[in-house]
Design a protein around this motif. Structure first.
Motif, short mmCIF file in Angstrom:
data_model
loop_
_atom_site.label_atom_id
_atom_site.label_comp_id
_atom_site.label_asym_id
_atom_site.label_seq_id
_atom_site.Cartn_x
_atom_site.Cartn_y
_atom_site.Cartn_z
N UNK A 35 3.22 5.83 -3.08
CA UNK A 35 4.22 6.62 -3.39
C UNK A 35 4.18 6.86 -4.90
N UNK A 36 3.48 5.87 -5.71
CA UNK A 36 3.45 5.96 -7.02
C UNK A 36 2.43 7.08 -7.39
N UNK B 56 0.86 -1.32 0.12
CA UNK B 56 -0.02 0.07 0.01
C UNK B 56 0.86 1.18 0.10
N UNK B 57 1.94 1.33 0.77
CA UNK B 57 2.75 2.36 0.77
C UNK B 57 3.51 2.70 -0.66
N UNK B 58 3.74 1.59 -1.31
CA UNK B 58 4.47 1.69 -2.49
C UNK B 58 3.31 2.16 -3.60
N UNK B 59 2.19 1.74 -3.49
CA UNK B 59 1.02 2.22 -4.38
C UNK B 59 0.82 3.62 -3.92
N UNK C 64 1.02 12.89 -8.87
CA UNK C 64 0.51 14.04 -8.63
C UNK C 64 1.78 15.00 -8.58
N UNK C 65 2.85 14.59 -8.29
CA UNK C 65 3.99 15.90 -8.44
C UNK C 65 4.24 16.01 -10.09
N UNK C 66 4.04 14.97 -10.83
CA UNK C 66 4.35 15.36 -12.12
C UNK C 66 3.06 15.81 -12.95
N UNK D 44 -2.03 13.10 -1.46
CA UNK D 44 -0.91 12.12 -1.72
C UNK D 44 0.31 12.16 -0.66
N UNK D 45 0.66 13.24 -0.44
CA UNK D 45 1.71 13.23 0.52
C UNK D 45 1.24 12.75 1.98
#
Length: 91
Positions: free
Chosen positions: A32-33, A27-30, A38-40, A50-51
């Motif tokens: 982060x994706x 879940x943490x990895x998802x 969101x950053x891009x 998302x952060x």
């Protein structure tokens, strides 16, 4: 940080512990994706959302590992943990 970690443990701890560490890492990895997207491509509101999700899952993982986010952050209390400067001068 400790208060946030404790809040996440009270809010989601039982469910997250039942899910287990491997699923929490997934879940943490998802999340982060999702943060990366969101950053891009997102706006500030999406990035902040998302952060927050990443922080919540990181707190859950730390709790399940019986580790303290505050203790982990303390590694950077004096700046760079390698050169001990802020800003880093490692090069």
């Amino acid at each position: 940080m400790g208060e946030f970690q404790a809040l996440m443990a009270r809010t989601y701890g039982r469910r997250d512990r039942a899910r287990g560490i491997p699923s929490t890492v997934a879940w943490l990895t998802a999340e982060l994706g999702e943060l990366s997207r969101a950053v891009r491509k997102g706006n500030r509101t999406e990035q902040l959302h998302e952060l927050g999700d990443v922080l919540a899952w990181l707190a859950s993982l730390a709790d399940q590992l019986d580790l303290s986010l505050a203790d982990a952050a303390a590694r950077y209390a004096e700046g760079c943990p390698r050169c001990h400067h802020a800003p880093c001068t490692c090069g």
